[in-house]
Design a protein around this motif. Structure first.
Motif, PDB file in Angstrom:
ATOM      1  N   SER A 113       0.822  -1.216   0.000  1.00 50.62           N
ATOM      2  CA  SER A 113       0.000   0.000   0.000  1.00 50.62           C
ATOM      3  C   SER A 113       0.856   1.266   0.000  1.00 50.62           C
ATOM      4  N   TYR A 114       2.014   1.228   0.681  1.00 51.04           N
ATOM      5  CA  TYR A 114       2.860   2.422   0.696  1.00 51.04           C
ATOM      6  C   TYR A 114       3.450   2.691  -0.686  1.00 51.04           C
ATOM      7  N   GLN A 115       3.736   1.634  -1.466  1.00 50.52           N
ATOM      8  CA  GLN A 115       4.227   1.827  -2.828  1.00 50.52           C
ATOM      9  C   GLN A 115       3.147   2.438  -3.714  1.00 50.52           C
ATOM     10  N   GLN A 116       1.911   1.992  -3.522  1.00 47.61           N
ATOM     11  CA  GLN A 116       0.800   2.567  -4.276  1.00 47.61           C
ATOM     12  C   GLN A 116       0.621   4.038  -3.938  1.00 47.61           C
ATOM     13  N   LEU A 117       0.703   4.361  -2.640  1.00 47.03           N
ATOM     14  CA  LEU A 117       0.540   5.746  -2.200  1.00 47.03           C
ATOM     15  C   LEU A 117       1.617   6.644  -2.809  1.00 47.03           C
ATOM     16  N   ILE A 118       2.864   6.195  -2.773  1.00 49.35           N
ATOM     17  CA  ILE A 118       3.960   6.981  -3.340  1.00 49.35           C
ATOM     18  C   ILE A 118       3.774   7.155  -4.849  1.00 49.35           C
ATOM     19  N   ALA A 119       3.373   6.096  -5.528  1.00 47.61           N
ATOM     20  CA  ALA A 119       3.182   6.177  -6.979  1.00 47.61           C
ATOM     21  C   ALA A 119       2.036   7.117  -7.328  1.00 47.61           C
ATOM     22  N   TYR A 120       0.941   7.048  -6.588  1.00 49.68           N
ATOM     23  CA  TYR A 120      -0.190   7.936  -6.875  1.00 49.68           C
ATOM     24  C   TYR A 120       0.127   9.398  -6.561  1.00 49.68           C
ATOM     25  N   ILE A 121       0.904   9.632  -5.511  1.00 47.99           N
ATOM     26  CA  ILE A 121       1.334  11.011  -5.213  1.00 47.99           C
ATOM     27  C   ILE A 121       2.225  11.520  -6.342  1.00 47.99           C
ATOM     28  N   GLY A 122       3.130  10.680  -6.825  1.00 49.53           N
ATOM     29  CA  GLY A 122       3.977  11.067  -7.960  1.00 49.53           C
ATOM     30  C   GLY A 122       3.154  11.347  -9.207  1.00 49.53           C
ATOM     31  N   ALA A 123       2.131  10.540  -9.446  1.00 46.66           N
ATOM     32  CA  ALA A 123       1.272  10.755 -10.613  1.00 46.66           C
ATOM     33  C   ALA A 123       0.516  12.070 -10.502  1.00 46.66           C
ATOM     34  N   ILE A 124       0.029  12.375  -9.311  1.00 46.16           N
ATOM     35  CA  ILE A 124      -0.699  13.633  -9.114  1.00 46.16           C
ATOM     36  C   ILE A 124       0.230  14.830  -9.324  1.00 46.16           C
ATOM     37  N   LEU A 125       1.447  14.753  -8.780  1.00 42.20           N
ATOM     38  CA  LEU A 125       2.396  15.853  -8.953  1.00 42.20           C
ATOM     39  C   LEU A 125       2.778  16.038 -10.421  1.00 42.20           C
ATOM     40  N   CYS A 126       3.032  14.939 -11.120  1.00 39.93           N
ATOM     41  CA  CYS A 126       3.364  15.033 -12.551  1.00 39.93           C
ATOM     42  C   CYS A 126       2.204  15.596 -13.355  1.00 39.93           C
ATOM     43  N   PHE A 127       0.990  15.198 -13.001  1.00 42.06           N
ATOM     44  CA  PHE A 127      -0.182  15.701 -13.707  1.00 42.06           C
ATOM     45  C   PHE A 127      -0.365  17.205 -13.475  1.00 42.06           C
ATOM     46  N   ILE A 128      -0.141  17.655 -12.244  1.00 42.33           N
ATOM     47  CA  ILE A 128      -0.244  19.091 -11.945  1.00 42.33           C
ATOM     48  C   ILE A 128       0.815  19.875 -12.715  1.00 42.33           C
ATOM     49  N   ILE A 129       2.043  19.362 -12.753  1.00 45.15           N
ATOM     50  CA  ILE A 129       3.108  20.036 -13.497  1.00 45.15           C
ATOM     51  C   ILE A 129       2.765  20.080 -14.979  1.00 45.15           C
ATOM     52  N   MET A 130       2.198  18.979 -15.504  1.00 42.99           N
ATOM     53  CA  MET A 130       1.813  18.948 -16.918  1.00 42.99           C
ATOM     54  C   MET A 130       0.729  19.986 -17.202  1.00 42.99           C
ATOM     55  N   LEU A 131      -0.251  20.102 -16.312  1.00 45.94           N
ATOM     56  CA  LEU A 131      -1.304  21.096 -16.503  1.00 45.94           C
ATOM     57  C   LEU A 131      -0.744  22.521 -16.463  1.00 45.94           C
ATOM     58  N   LEU A 132       0.198  22.769 -15.566  1.00 44.09           N
ATOM     59  CA  LEU A 132       0.811  24.098 -15.491  1.00 44.09           C
ATOM     60  C   LEU A 132       1.615  24.407 -16.753  1.00 44.09           C
ATOM     61  N   LEU A 133       2.297  23.412 -17.300  1.00 42.14           N
ATOM     62  CA  LEU A 133       3.033  23.627 -18.542  1.00 42.14           C
ATOM     63  C   LEU A 133       2.092  23.908 -19.707  1.00 42.14           C
ATOM     64  N   VAL A 134       0.985  23.190 -19.764  1.00 45.60           N
ATOM     65  CA  VAL A 134       0.003  23.440 -20.829  1.00 45.60           C
ATOM     66  C   VAL A 134      -0.612  24.822 -20.655  1.00 45.60           C
ATOM     67  N   TRP A 135      -0.888  25.209 -19.424  1.00 50.30           N
ATOM     68  CA  TRP A 135      -1.432  26.542 -19.148  1.00 50.30           C
ATOM     69  C   TRP A 135      -0.430  27.621 -19.565  1.00 50.30           C
ATOM     70  N   GLY A 136       0.858  27.368 -19.338  1.00 52.08           N
ATOM     71  CA  GLY A 136       1.892  28.311 -19.763  1.00 52.08           C
ATOM     72  C   GLY A 136       1.963  28.442 -21.270  1.00 52.08           C
ATOM     73  N   LEU A 137       1.682  27.363 -21.996  1.00 52.14           N
ATOM     74  CA  LEU A 137       1.637  27.442 -23.464  1.00 52.14           C
ATOM     75  C   LEU A 137       0.529  28.364 -23.946  1.00 52.14           C
ATOM     76  N   LYS A 138      -0.553  28.405 -23.187  1.00 55.78           N
ATOM     77  CA  LYS A 138      -1.673  29.265 -23.566  1.00 55.78           C
ATOM     78  C   LYS A 138      -1.261  30.735 -23.553  1.00 55.78           C
ATOM     79  N   TYR A 139      -0.408  31.100 -22.617  1.00 55.02           N
ATOM     80  CA  TYR A 139      -0.003  32.492 -22.461  1.00 55.02           C
ATOM     81  C   TYR A 139       1.353  32.795 -23.108  1.00 55.02           C
ATOM     82  N   TYR A 140       1.878  31.849 -23.850  1.00 56.57           N
ATOM     83  CA  TYR A 140       3.177  32.049 -24.512  1.00 56.57           C
ATOM     84  C   TYR A 140       3.046  33.056 -25.649  1.00 56.57           C
ATOM     85  N   LYS A 141       3.934  34.038 -25.670  1.00 55.65           N
ATOM     86  CA  LYS A 141       3.898  35.044 -26.752  1.00 55.65           C
ATOM     87  C   LYS A 141       4.661  34.509 -27.943  1.00 55.65           C
ATOM     88  N   LYS A 142       4.050  34.601 -29.084  1.00 58.07           N
ATOM     89  CA  LYS A 142       4.673  34.067 -30.289  1.00 58.07           C
ATOM     90  C   LYS A 142       5.611  35.056 -30.831  1.00 58.07           C
TER      91      LYS A 142
END
Length: 134
Positions: free
Chosen positions: A105-134
């Motif tokens: 269960s602790y391995q699952q918890l660590i993996a899911y926390i890592g997945a959530i953090l990676c997903f948040i970082i991915m969303l922030l990067l996509v959001w940054g693309l929206k505001y990128y000046k060409k």
């Protein structure tokens, strides 16, 4: 202009073949635990190869910094950000897979926390693309 691209390409190729590839191969050997099955001499040779690869990467990085190539925008910042979006998406998928396949269960918890953090970082990067000046 072609001379600058040729020099830059040569430095990148030297950095790849002298620095990155030996480290990737030795990292694979170490993580697959095949490194422990080698004799002591082979282990020492692998350590020496790793140290020289690290020194080659440091030397070539400093050489590139000192050289100040004229045309440094071969890859745009937008393309770099798209690459990082893809990388974080891949890391999210790997973390989710690890969370599903983990037994403890602790391995699952660590993996899911890592997945959530990676997903948040991915969303922030996509959001940054929206505001990128060409």
């Amino acid at each position: 202009m072609k001379k600058i691209f040729a020099k830059k390409r040569n430095v990148f190729l030297m950095r790849l073949f002298l620095g990155q590839l030996p480290l990737l191969i030795s990292t694979y050997l170490f993580l697959s635990r095949q490194f422990l099955n080698f004799s002591l001499i082979c282990q020492l040779i692998l350590v020496v190869i790793n140290l020289t690869s690290i020194l080659a990467v440091v030397y070539l990085t400093r050489k590139m910094r000192v050289k100040k190539f004229e045309d440094d925008d071969l890859v745009s910042p937008r393309a770099n950000q798209l690459m990082f979006v893809g990388l974080t998406c891949f890391m999210t998928i790997i973390c989710l897979y690890r969370g599903i396949t983990a037994v403890e269960s602790y391995q699952q918890l660590i993996a899911y926390i890592g997945a959530i953090l990676c997903f948040i970082i991915m969303l922030l990067l996509v959001w940054g693309l929206k505001y990128y000046k060409k």
